[in-house]
Design a protein around this motif. Structure first.
Motif, PDB file in Angstrom:
ATOM      1  N   CYS A 181      -3.136   1.015   7.265  1.00 51.66           N
ATOM      2  CA  CYS A 181      -4.182   1.520   6.368  1.00 51.66           C
ATOM      3  C   CYS A 181      -5.298   2.101   7.218  1.00 51.66           C
ATOM      4  CB  CYS A 181      -4.713   0.400   5.483  1.00 51.66           C
ATOM      5  SG  CYS A 181      -6.041   0.911   4.367  1.00 51.66           S
ATOM      6  N   ALA A 182      -5.651   3.346   6.913  1.00 52.88           N
ATOM      7  CA  ALA A 182      -6.691   4.039   7.679  1.00 52.88           C
ATOM      8  C   ALA A 182      -8.098   3.659   7.253  1.00 52.88           C
ATOM      9  CB  ALA A 182      -6.501   5.550   7.551  1.00 52.88           C
ATOM     10  N   GLY A 183      -8.223   2.777   6.261  1.00 50.47           N
ATOM     11  CA  GLY A 183      -9.543   2.331   5.820  1.00 50.47           C
ATOM     12  C   GLY A 183      -9.816   2.707   4.385  1.00 50.47           C
ATOM     13  N   ALA A 184     -11.060   3.051   4.118  1.00 52.65           N
ATOM     14  CA  ALA A 184     -11.461   3.466   2.778  1.00 52.65           C
ATOM     15  C   ALA A 184     -11.453   4.990   2.705  1.00 52.65           C
ATOM     16  CB  ALA A 184     -12.850   2.937   2.462  1.00 52.65           C
ATOM     17  N   ASP A 185     -10.994   5.520   1.604  1.00 51.03           N
ATOM     18  CA  ASP A 185     -10.937   6.966   1.392  1.00 51.03           C
ATOM     19  C   ASP A 185     -12.369   7.523   1.368  1.00 51.03           C
ATOM     20  OD1 ASP A 185     -10.504   9.556   0.636  1.00 51.03           O
ATOM     21  OD2 ASP A 185      -9.481   9.087  -1.241  1.00 51.03           O
ATOM     22  N   ILE A 186     -12.719   8.313   2.377  1.00 50.27           N
ATOM     23  CA  ILE A 186     -14.085   8.835   2.484  1.00 50.27           C
ATOM     24  C   ILE A 186     -14.453   9.667   1.266  1.00 50.27           C
ATOM     25  CG2 ILE A 186     -15.593  10.377   3.802  1.00 50.27           C
ATOM     26  CD1 ILE A 186     -14.201   9.472   6.323  1.00 50.27           C
ATOM     27  N   ILE A 187     -13.503  10.404   0.740  1.00 49.47           N
ATOM     28  CA  ILE A 187     -13.779  11.226  -0.447  1.00 49.47           C
ATOM     29  C   ILE A 187     -14.169  10.331  -1.629  1.00 49.47           C
ATOM     30  CG2 ILE A 187     -12.841  12.922  -2.059  1.00 49.47           C
ATOM     31  CD1 ILE A 187     -13.261  13.894   0.845  1.00 49.47           C
ATOM     32  N   ALA A 188     -13.593   9.133  -1.693  1.00 51.26           N
ATOM     33  CA  ALA A 188     -13.856   8.237  -2.826  1.00 51.26           C
ATOM     34  C   ALA A 188     -15.275   7.691  -2.813  1.00 51.26           C
ATOM     35  CB  ALA A 188     -12.858   7.079  -2.816  1.00 51.26           C
ATOM     36  N   TRP A 189     -15.859   7.501  -1.617  1.00 47.55           N
ATOM     37  CA  TRP A 189     -17.192   6.887  -1.581  1.00 47.55           C
ATOM     38  C   TRP A 189     -18.318   7.831  -1.150  1.00 47.55           C
ATOM     39  CZ3 TRP A 189     -19.482   7.284   3.107  1.00 47.55           C
ATOM     40  CH2 TRP A 189     -18.697   7.257   4.269  1.00 47.55           C
ATOM     41  N   SER A 190     -17.968   8.978  -0.559  1.00 43.92           N
ATOM     42  CA  SER A 190     -19.000   9.832   0.039  1.00 43.92           C
ATOM     43  C   SER A 190     -19.962  10.439  -0.983  1.00 43.92           C
ATOM     44  CB  SER A 190     -18.346  10.944   0.867  1.00 43.92           C
ATOM     45  OG  SER A 190     -17.512  11.756   0.051  1.00 43.92           O
ATOM     46  N   GLU A 191     -19.515  10.575  -2.229  1.00 42.76           N
ATOM     47  CA  GLU A 191     -20.386  11.173  -3.237  1.00 42.76           C
ATOM     48  C   GLU A 191     -21.193  10.148  -4.023  1.00 42.76           C
ATOM     49  OE1 GLU A 191     -18.061  13.745  -5.691  1.00 42.76           O
ATOM     50  OE2 GLU A 191     -17.503  15.072  -4.040  1.00 42.76           O
ATOM     51  N   LEU A 192     -21.012   8.864  -3.701  1.00 44.42           N
ATOM     52  CA  LEU A 192     -21.768   7.821  -4.384  1.00 44.42           C
ATOM     53  C   LEU A 192     -23.194   7.763  -3.867  1.00 44.42           C
ATOM     54  CD1 LEU A 192     -19.129   4.925  -4.297  1.00 44.42           C
ATOM     55  CD2 LEU A 192     -19.690   6.385  -6.246  1.00 44.42           C
ATOM     56  N   LEU A 235       0.859  -1.179   0.000  1.00 45.28           N
ATOM     57  CA  LEU A 235       0.000   0.000   0.000  1.00 45.28           C
ATOM     58  C   LEU A 235       0.894   1.227   0.000  1.00 45.28           C
ATOM     59  CD1 LEU A 235      -2.375  -1.226   2.849  1.00 45.28           C
ATOM     60  CD2 LEU A 235      -3.033  -0.998   0.451  1.00 45.28           C
ATOM     61  N   ASP A 236       0.600   2.187  -0.870  1.00 48.31           N
ATOM     62  CA  ASP A 236       1.484   3.348  -1.016  1.00 48.31           C
ATOM     63  C   ASP A 236       0.660   4.608  -1.269  1.00 48.31           C
ATOM     64  OD1 ASP A 236       3.630   5.014  -1.347  1.00 48.31           O
ATOM     65  OD2 ASP A 236       4.173   4.282  -3.336  1.00 48.31           O
ATOM     66  N   ASN A 237      -0.105   4.980  -0.254  1.00 48.20           N
ATOM     67  CA  ASN A 237      -0.909   6.200  -0.319  1.00 48.20           C
ATOM     68  C   ASN A 237      -0.724   6.967   0.992  1.00 48.20           C
ATOM     69  OD1 ASN A 237      -2.768   8.141  -1.095  1.00 48.20           O
ATOM     70  ND2 ASN A 237      -4.567   6.891  -0.587  1.00 48.20           N
ATOM     71  N   PRO A 238       0.547   7.302   1.338  1.00 42.96           N
ATOM     72  CA  PRO A 238       0.834   7.879   2.658  1.00 42.96           C
ATOM     73  C   PRO A 238       0.149   9.210   2.925  1.00 42.96           C
ATOM     74  CG  PRO A 238       2.751   8.042   1.212  1.00 42.96           C
ATOM     75  CD  PRO A 238       1.759   7.149   0.514  1.00 42.96           C
ATOM     76  N   ALA A 239      -0.156   9.974   1.886  1.00 49.73           N
ATOM     77  CA  ALA A 239      -0.819  11.260   2.097  1.00 49.73           C
ATOM     78  C   ALA A 239      -2.179  11.080   2.761  1.00 49.73           C
ATOM     79  CB  ALA A 239      -0.975  11.984   0.763  1.00 49.73           C
ATOM     80  N   LYS A 240      -2.782   9.907   2.563  1.00 49.31           N
ATOM     81  CA  LYS A 240      -4.086   9.616   3.184  1.00 49.31           C
ATOM     82  C   LYS A 240      -3.991   8.406   4.098  1.00 49.31           C
ATOM     83  CE  LYS A 240      -6.985  11.824  -0.290  1.00 49.31           C
ATOM     84  NZ  LYS A 240      -8.232  11.728  -1.088  1.00 49.31           N
ATOM     85  N   LEU A 241      -2.825   8.223   4.700  1.00 46.61           N
ATOM     86  CA  LEU A 241      -2.596   7.105   5.627  1.00 46.61           C
ATOM     87  C   LEU A 241      -2.941   5.763   4.977  1.00 46.61           C
ATOM     88  CD1 LEU A 241      -3.962   8.699   8.933  1.00 46.61           C
ATOM     89  CD2 LEU A 241      -1.597   8.615   8.115  1.00 46.61           C
ATOM     90  N   ASN A 242      -2.608   5.669   3.700  1.00 43.79           N
ATOM     91  CA  ASN A 242      -2.799   4.440   2.905  1.00 43.79           C
ATOM     92  C   ASN A 242      -4.260   4.032   2.753  1.00 43.79           C
ATOM     93  OD1 ASN A 242      -0.028   3.955   2.301  1.00 43.79           O
ATOM     94  ND2 ASN A 242       0.243   3.253   4.402  1.00 43.79           N
ATOM     95  N   ALA A 243      -5.180   4.989   2.869  1.00 41.37           N
ATOM     96  CA  ALA A 243      -6.600   4.691   2.677  1.00 41.37           C
ATOM     97  C   ALA A 243      -6.845   4.203   1.255  1.00 41.37           C
ATOM     98  CB  ALA A 243      -7.437   5.931   2.956  1.00 41.37           C
ATOM     99  N   PHE A 244      -7.763   3.256   1.128  1.00 42.18           N
ATOM    100  CA  PHE A 244      -8.062   2.677  -0.174  1.00 42.18           C
ATOM    101  C   PHE A 244      -8.841   3.644  -1.055  1.00 42.18           C
ATOM    102  CE2 PHE A 244      -6.957  -1.516   1.426  1.00 42.18           C
ATOM    103  CZ  PHE A 244      -6.478  -2.144   0.284  1.00 42.18           C
TER     104      PHE A 244
END
Length: 256
Positions: A61-72, A17-26
Motif C-alpha cells: 500500500c502506497a499510503g493514502a490517496d493524495i487526490i482523496a484528501w488534498s482538496e479537504l 487491498l485491491d486498488n492496483p491502479a494507485k498502488l493500493n492507496a487508501f
C-alpha cells in the motif's frame, strides 16, 4: 464498490487491498469499508484468523490517496480524514481474531500504518517501509507516530518521519517488525494463519487482550474485557441475572 474486500472461505478470512491502479492507496470508500468488514469478522465464529493482503505485487500500500484528501479543508482533513482513519485502523488492530499481514511490496505512509495493525507481518525481501509524509507537507496521521513507536522504536521512526529514510525488509526483520521474510508472503501468511485453526480460539483471544493491555493498546478496554470474561463465568453473575429477572433480592454464593 470498495477496493477493500473481505473474502471468507473457511476458517481463515482475507482482508484484501485491491486498488492496483494507485498502488493500493487508501481512498475514502476503502476507509469506509473497514468498519463493516471488521464487524463481519467479529460476528462470524467460523473465522479463526485473518490475513491482510494486497493485489499489487509491487506495493502492499502506497499510503493514502493524495487526490482523496488534498482538496479537504484543514478542519475536514483533521477531523474526518485523519481522526476517522486513525479510529478505523485502531478497529483492525483490536480485532479479537489474530491477524497476519502479507506484505508483498512496499508499504509507505498509511500503508505502513495499516500493516502495523496486524499481529505479525510477513514481508517480501524486496519490500521496503517508509513514512514520506513530510515530502508533501503533512505528518503521519494513522498511528505512524504512535503505534509504530512501539513496534520499531523512537529512533527508527525519527529516521523515517524526519529524515525520509526507507527501511529494508531485512532491517525490518532484524528490528522485529517483520516476523518472517518470504518470497511469497501471502502463501506464508496463510500457512501461519491456518496453523492457528487447531488451537483454542478462546485462549488466543484472551492472550491477545493480555498482550495488548501490557503494550498499551487500548489498555482500559482490554482490562475491562478480561474482567468481564472472568466475572461472566461465576455463579454470582448467574444469580444476579436470575434475581433481576425474578424481581427478588439476590443471594450471591461467592467463590463456589
Amino acid at each position: 464498490m470498495s477496493a477493500l474486500h473481505l473474502i471468507t472461505d473457511g476458517p481463515v478470512a482475507e482482508l484484501r487491498l485491491d486498488n492496483p491502479a494507485k498502488l493500493n492507496a487508501f481512498t475514502t470508500d476503502m476507509l469506509a469499508a473497514i468498519e463493516p468488514h471488521c464487524a463481519a469478522i467479529e460476528k462470524d465464529p467460523a473465522i479463526r484468523a485473518v490475513v491482510i493482503s494486497a493485489e499489487d505485487a509491487k506495493a502492499f500500500c502506497a499510503g493514502a490517496d493524495i487526490i482523496a484528501w488534498s482538496e479537504l479543508g484543514p478542519w475536514d482533513f483533521a477531523r474526518h480524514w485523519v481522526r476517522e482513519g486513525h479510529r478505523l485502523f485502531d478497529r483492525v488492530a483490536r480485532l479479537s481474531k489474530p491477524t497476519v499481514a502479507a506484505m508483498g511490496g512496499h508499504a509507505f505512509g498509511g500503508g505502513l500504518e495499516f500493516a502495523a495493525t496486524a499481529d505479525i507481518r510477513v514481508m517480501a525481501p524486496s519490500a521496503t517501509l517508509a513514512l514520506p509524509e513530510a515530502s508533501v507537507g503533512i505528518v503521519p496521521g494513522w498511528s505512524g507516530t504512535q503505534r509504530l513507536i512501539r513496534l520499531l522504536g523512537e529512533p527508527v521512526v525519527k529516521e523515517m518521519a524526519l529524515f525520509g529514510r526507507r527501511i529494508s525488509a531485512e532491517r525490518a526483520h532484524a528490528l522485529g517488525f517483520a516476523a518472517e521474510l518470504a518470497d511469497d508472503p501471502r502463501a506464508r501468511a496463510f500457512e501461519l494463519a491456518e496453523a492457528l485453526v487447531g488451537k483454542s480460539p478462546c485462549a488466543i483471544e484472551v492472550a491477545k487482550y493480555m498482550i495488548h493491555a501490557a503494550a498499551g493498546e487500548d489498555r482500559s478496554a482490554m482490562v475491562e474485557a478480561l474482567g468481564a470474561g472472568m466475572i461472566g463465568q461465576t455463579a454470582d453473575r448467574t444469580e444476579g441475572v436470575a434475581a433481576f429477572r425474578e424481581k427478588r433480592k439476590p443471594e450471591f454464593p461467592g467463590n463456589q
